[in-house]
Design an enzyme around this catalytic site. Structure first.
Site, PDB file in Angstrom:
ATOM      1  N   LYS A 148      -2.360  -0.509 -12.911  1.00 17.10           N
ATOM      2  CA  LYS A 148      -3.241  -0.935 -11.862  1.00 17.10           C
ATOM      3  C   LYS A 148      -3.581   0.357 -11.188  1.00 17.10           C
ATOM      4  CE  LYS A 148      -3.884  -3.077  -7.375  1.00 17.10           C
ATOM      5  NZ  LYS A 148      -3.163  -3.589  -6.180  1.00 17.10           N
TER       6      LYS A 148
ATOM      7  N   GLY B 109      -2.921  -9.354  -2.029  1.00 14.16           N
ATOM      8  CA  GLY B 109      -4.359  -9.456  -1.664  1.00 14.16           C
ATOM      9  C   GLY B 109      -4.926 -10.261  -2.467  1.00 14.16           C
ATOM     10  N   TYR B 110      -6.330 -10.107  -3.067  1.00 14.03           N
ATOM     11  CA  TYR B 110      -7.014 -10.514  -3.800  1.00 14.03           C
ATOM     12  C   TYR B 110      -6.576 -10.250  -5.262  1.00 14.03           C
ATOM     13  CZ  TYR B 110     -10.186 -11.197   0.241  1.00 14.03           C
ATOM     14  OH  TYR B 110     -10.612 -11.740   1.307  1.00 14.03           O
ATOM     15  N   ASP B 111      -5.669  -9.490  -5.579  1.00 13.62           N
ATOM     16  CA  ASP B 111      -5.468  -8.815  -6.906  1.00 13.62           C
ATOM     17  C   ASP B 111      -5.449 -10.274  -8.076  1.00 13.62           C
ATOM     18  OD1 ASP B 111      -5.280  -6.474  -6.161  1.00 13.62           O
ATOM     19  OD2 ASP B 111      -3.123  -6.319  -6.294  1.00 13.62           O
TER      20      ASP B 111
ATOM     21  N   LYS C 136       0.669  -1.139   0.108  1.00 15.59           N
ATOM     22  CA  LYS C 136       0.037  -0.070  -0.140  1.00 15.59           C
ATOM     23  C   LYS C 136       0.844   1.112  -0.012  1.00 15.59           C
ATOM     24  CE  LYS C 136      -3.988  -1.713   2.355  1.00 15.59           C
ATOM     25  NZ  LYS C 136      -4.997  -1.529   3.659  1.00 15.59           N
TER      26      LYS C 136
ATOM     27  N   ASP D 224      -9.116   1.876   4.588  1.00 15.71           N
ATOM     28  CA  ASP D 224      -9.759   0.670   4.637  1.00 15.71           C
ATOM     29  C   ASP D 224     -10.425   0.266   3.320  1.00 15.71           C
ATOM     30  OD1 ASP D 224      -9.629  -1.790   6.222  1.00 15.71           O
ATOM     31  OD2 ASP D 224     -11.786  -1.257   6.955  1.00 15.71           O
TER      32      ASP D 224
END
Length: 192
Positions: A172, A150-152, A13, A69
């Protein structure tokens, strides 16, 4: 150069946000300010959790701060994992386990529609602001790509037809939920 704290120690992040910040801002992490607190995320909404983290740093360290978040909301699962996205398969923040559980829970569902939402809370002086970003897409049946986190590997934005993990970081950032929210944040900060 303006300094501001991003209430995270997530290296992925941090890299995304620093890339979007450009040269006008120095983005400090929690580590950079010596914050090793385990900041609670006890709210039932993304906005609530972002505010908790930003207020924590502002109140305890006296520094202007923003926090995010993010949640992945899957239509067929009534919005799950949502606010629990990072802890979907348990408290370990295990991306592989989270993806496996999500794919298992989606077995037999034809509807793969989902969206990512990021909420950023800014605490600057006495002022608080909220910025949101969203990207719509689909949950893939199998993982694809090696970039991102993560969910990428299982999220395919509608604009691209390929997973976030198949995209270069700059591509992205251009369309992602976090990228959209961060651009709104920096547009606001540039006016200050």
């Amino acid at each position: 150069m303006k300094k501001i704290v991003f209430a995270t120690n997530n290296a992925h992040k941090l890299a995304e946000v620093r890339a979007l910040a450009g040269s006008d801002f120095q983005i400090l992490s929690l580590e950079d300010i010596g914050c090793h607190d385990d900041i609670p995320e006890t709210a039932s909404t993304l906005e609530g959790n972002a505010l908790i983290k930003a207020r924590w740093v502002r109140e305890r360290y006296g520094l202007d701060c923003f926090a995010d978040d993010t949640g992945l909301m899957v239509d067929a699962l009534d919005g799950e994992p949502g606010v629990y996205s990072a802890r979907y398969a348990g408290n370990g923040h295990d991306s592989e386990a989270n993806m496996s559980l999500l794919l298992e829970n989606l077995k037999g569902h034809a509807d793969r529609n989902a969206h990512f939402s990021t909420v950023i809370a800014l605490c600057m002086g006495e002022e608080e602001r909220i910025f949101e970003g969203r990207v719509d897409g689909q949950i893939a049946e199998v993982r694809s790509g090696s970039n991102g986190f993560g969910y990428d590997p299982i999220f395919i934005p509608d604009e691209t037809g390929v997973s976030f993990a198949d995209m270069k970081a700059d591509d992205k950032n251009r369309i992602s939920h976090r990228g959209r929210a961060v651009r709104k944040l920096f547009s606001f900060l540039n006016l200050k």
